[in-house]
Design a protein around this motif. Structure first.
Motif, PDB file in Angstrom:
ATOM      1  N   ASP A 180       0.817  -1.215   0.000  1.00  0.00           N
ATOM      2  CA  ASP A 180       0.000   0.000   0.000  1.00  0.00           C
ATOM      3  C   ASP A 180       0.851   1.266   0.000  1.00  0.00           C
ATOM      4  O   ASP A 180       0.402   2.318  -0.475  1.00  0.00           O
ATOM      5  N   ALA A 181       2.083   1.159   0.515  1.00  0.00           N
ATOM      6  CA  ALA A 181       2.975   2.316   0.527  1.00  0.00           C
ATOM      7  C   ALA A 181       3.689   2.508  -0.807  1.00  0.00           C
ATOM      8  O   ALA A 181       4.329   3.540  -1.013  1.00  0.00           O
ATOM      9  N   GLY A 182       3.591   1.510  -1.689  1.00  0.00           N
ATOM     10  CA  GLY A 182       4.171   1.659  -3.022  1.00  0.00           C
ATOM     11  C   GLY A 182       5.576   1.126  -3.196  1.00  0.00           C
ATOM     12  O   GLY A 182       6.297   1.575  -4.088  1.00  0.00           O
ATOM     13  N   VAL A 183       5.986   0.153  -2.358  1.00  0.00           N
ATOM     14  CA  VAL A 183       7.330  -0.407  -2.519  1.00  0.00           C
ATOM     15  C   VAL A 183       7.473  -1.069  -3.879  1.00  0.00           C
ATOM     16  O   VAL A 183       6.489  -1.346  -4.573  1.00  0.00           O
ATOM     17  N   SER A 184       8.731  -1.366  -4.250  1.00  0.00           N
ATOM     18  CA  SER A 184       9.022  -1.981  -5.546  1.00  0.00           C
ATOM     19  C   SER A 184       9.142  -3.497  -5.466  1.00  0.00           C
ATOM     20  O   SER A 184       9.290  -4.147  -6.504  1.00  0.00           O
ATOM     21  N   GLY A 185       9.130  -4.047  -4.259  1.00  0.00           N
ATOM     22  CA  GLY A 185       9.234  -5.491  -4.129  1.00  0.00           C
ATOM     23  C   GLY A 185       9.639  -5.904  -2.742  1.00  0.00           C
ATOM     24  O   GLY A 185       9.649  -5.097  -1.802  1.00  0.00           O
ATOM     25  N   PHE A 186      10.013  -7.180  -2.624  1.00  0.00           N
ATOM     26  CA  PHE A 186      10.250  -7.796  -1.327  1.00  0.00           C
ATOM     27  C   PHE A 186      11.627  -8.454  -1.263  1.00  0.00           C
ATOM     28  O   PHE A 186      12.035  -9.158  -2.186  1.00  0.00           O
ATOM     29  N   ALA A 187      12.310  -8.232  -0.143  1.00  0.00           N
ATOM     30  CA  ALA A 187      13.642  -8.790   0.067  1.00  0.00           C
ATOM     31  C   ALA A 187      13.596 -10.286   0.324  1.00  0.00           C
ATOM     32  O   ALA A 187      14.612 -10.977   0.185  1.00  0.00           O
ATOM     33  N   HIS A 188      12.446 -10.794   0.746  1.00  0.00           N
ATOM     34  CA  HIS A 188      12.192 -12.219   0.951  1.00  0.00           C
ATOM     35  C   HIS A 188      10.803 -12.518   0.402  1.00  0.00           C
ATOM     36  O   HIS A 188       9.891 -11.705   0.582  1.00  0.00           O
ATOM     37  N   ALA A 189      10.623 -13.671  -0.233  1.00  0.00           N
ATOM     38  CA  ALA A 189       9.262 -14.097  -0.526  1.00  0.00           C
ATOM     39  C   ALA A 189       8.489 -14.110   0.801  1.00  0.00           C
ATOM     40  O   ALA A 189       8.948 -14.709   1.777  1.00  0.00           O
ATOM     41  N   PRO A 190       7.342 -13.439   0.881  1.00  0.00           N
ATOM     42  CA  PRO A 190       6.614 -13.361   2.154  1.00  0.00           C
ATOM     43  C   PRO A 190       6.427 -14.737   2.784  1.00  0.00           C
ATOM     44  O   PRO A 190       5.973 -15.678   2.132  1.00  0.00           O
ATOM     45  N   PHE A 191       6.748 -14.824   4.083  1.00  0.00           N
ATOM     46  CA  PHE A 191       6.813 -16.136   4.731  1.00  0.00           C
ATOM     47  C   PHE A 191       6.074 -16.207   6.057  1.00  0.00           C
ATOM     48  O   PHE A 191       6.191 -17.204   6.776  1.00  0.00           O
ATOM     49  N   SER A 192       5.289 -15.181   6.394  1.00  0.00           N
ATOM     50  CA  SER A 192       4.563 -15.187   7.667  1.00  0.00           C
ATOM     51  C   SER A 192       3.099 -15.580   7.518  1.00  0.00           C
ATOM     52  O   SER A 192       2.425 -15.834   8.522  1.00  0.00           O
ATOM     53  N   GLU A 193       2.595 -15.602   6.274  1.00  0.00           N
ATOM     54  CA  GLU A 193       1.195 -15.891   6.014  1.00  0.00           C
ATOM     55  C   GLU A 193       1.028 -16.132   4.519  1.00  0.00           C
ATOM     56  O   GLU A 193       1.885 -15.759   3.719  1.00  0.00           O
ATOM     57  N   TYR A 194      -0.075 -16.751   4.142  1.00  0.00           N
ATOM     58  CA  TYR A 194      -0.452 -16.813   2.737  1.00  0.00           C
ATOM     59  C   TYR A 194      -1.023 -15.453   2.349  1.00  0.00           C
ATOM     60  O   TYR A 194      -1.953 -14.955   3.002  1.00  0.00           O
ATOM     61  N   VAL A 195      -0.465 -14.850   1.316  1.00  0.00           N
ATOM     62  CA  VAL A 195      -0.897 -13.492   0.980  1.00  0.00           C
ATOM     63  C   VAL A 195      -2.138 -13.484   0.085  1.00  0.00           C
ATOM     64  O   VAL A 195      -2.799 -12.450  -0.033  1.00  0.00           O
ATOM     65  N   GLY A 196      -2.468 -14.600  -0.543  1.00  0.00           N
ATOM     66  CA  GLY A 196      -3.698 -14.689  -1.320  1.00  0.00           C
ATOM     67  C   GLY A 196      -3.517 -14.352  -2.794  1.00  0.00           C
ATOM     68  O   GLY A 196      -2.606 -13.618  -3.182  1.00  0.00           O
TER      69      GLY A 196
END
Length: 326
Positions: A180-196
């Protein structure tokens, strides 16, 4: 058979070539130069990367002064974020591996330069020391995180400076806060939850980059499964996946990490897509010049053999390689 040039390229991508080294006569396969898109140079010896097949590295959290002053070895080509930008007392402040020089605590969303603790001040400092990207830490499991106003200010200032913002997003809803803040991506594939699925589609459509780091979750089955499923969905949605290992975090090989390659394969990033993830020049537009990643010996016949085969990779000057398939 993969020894056929056409079959080889179907397995490893159009830029894979059968070749031999002019000096030694050693036969093998030439691939575009590989980059590890998530490392921490203060925790290992970067001069060992080339011997392990890695021609480029992206440091995602270090002392900006030391990074600007580091000896330039040419290969690996290094890009860096400089310090982690985080909330006061936020991750990774206080970690044993994170000296104070590698964190900047932002207490003010000000976009005006020179404000103590301000968003613009932190971004401008990293840029002044040669950062190619900005790294924000959003780990709600380990302390406070930047609020949406401050995070958005960081992203806006970075965008004005022509810099992408990559988020370490850990904890429930942290990927959504970053998105929502407009980042360009993620340093890790999200790993705390299923993002959907909706999030995955939106992230891919936004042109995000996701740096894999799947193998760091060894021993944590839940995190490993969240990361694998999320990355698989992102890749299937057409997202841009980058190979990255978080090298310096725990015991890892300095060079191609076969565990990371295997994890990417299990997430559906295999064949030419795997080689693209490993050779993507991000955050640069072009790959490291004058070199190739070379794997000696017979090429693999099947995708299942690629991870083990890549253990033998090394970086070789392009001029030393003679193509065998012409």
């Amino acid at each position: 058979m993969a020894h056929d040039p056409h079959a080889l390229r179907a397995l490893l991508g159009e830029d894979a070539e059968l070749c031999h080294r002019a000096i030694t006569g050693e036969h093998g396969v030439s691939l575009p130069p590989f980059t590890d898109h998530h490392v921490h140079l203060h925790l290992f010896d970067e001069t060992r990367l080339a011997a392990g097949g890695i021609a480029g590295a992206v440091d995602l959290g270090g002392d900006p002064v030391a990074l600007a002053r580091r000896e330039n070895h040419g290969i690996p080509r290094v890009a860096y974020a400089g310090a982690f930008l985080t909330a006061p007392g936020g991750y990774p402040v206080g970690r044993s591996w994170a000296p104070g020089e590698i964190t900047r605590e932002i207490s003010d969303p000000s976009a005006h330069p020179g404000v103590p603790g301000g968003a613009a001040t932190a971004v401008d400092e990293q840029a002044s020391f040669g950062a190619s990207v900005i790294k924000v830490a959003l780990n709600s499991t380990a302390g406070p995180v930047l609020d949406s106003e401050t995070l958005s200010a960081v992203v806006a200032v970075a965008r004005e400076r022509g810099l992408a913002v990559i988020a370490h997003a850990e904890g429930e809803r942290m990927p959504r806060l970053a998105f929502d803040a407009g980042v360009s991506g993620f340093a890790h594939a999200p790993f705390s939850e299923y993002v959907g699925r909706a999030f995955l589609a939106r992230s891919a459509a936004a042109g995000h980059v996701w740096i894999s780091t799947l193998a760091i979750h060894r021993g944590d089955e839940e995190a490993a499964e969240f990361a694998r499923v999320n990355l698989a969905g992102f890749a299937a949605a057409g997202g841009r996946v980058l190979y990255g290992t978080d090298l310096g975090n725990g015991e890892q090989p300095v060079g191609v990490n076969a565990d990371e390659v295997t994890a990417l394969d299990r997430a559906g990033v295999r064949g030419p897509a795997l080689i693209r993830a490993m050779s993507d020049p991000w955050p640069h537009a072009e790959p490291p010049s004058g070199v190739r990643t070379f794997v000696p010996g017979p090429p693999p016949h099947h995708a299942d053999e690629v991870a083990g085969w890549l253990r033998g990779a090394t970086v070789v000057p392009t001029e030393e390689l003679v193509h065998d398939d012409h």
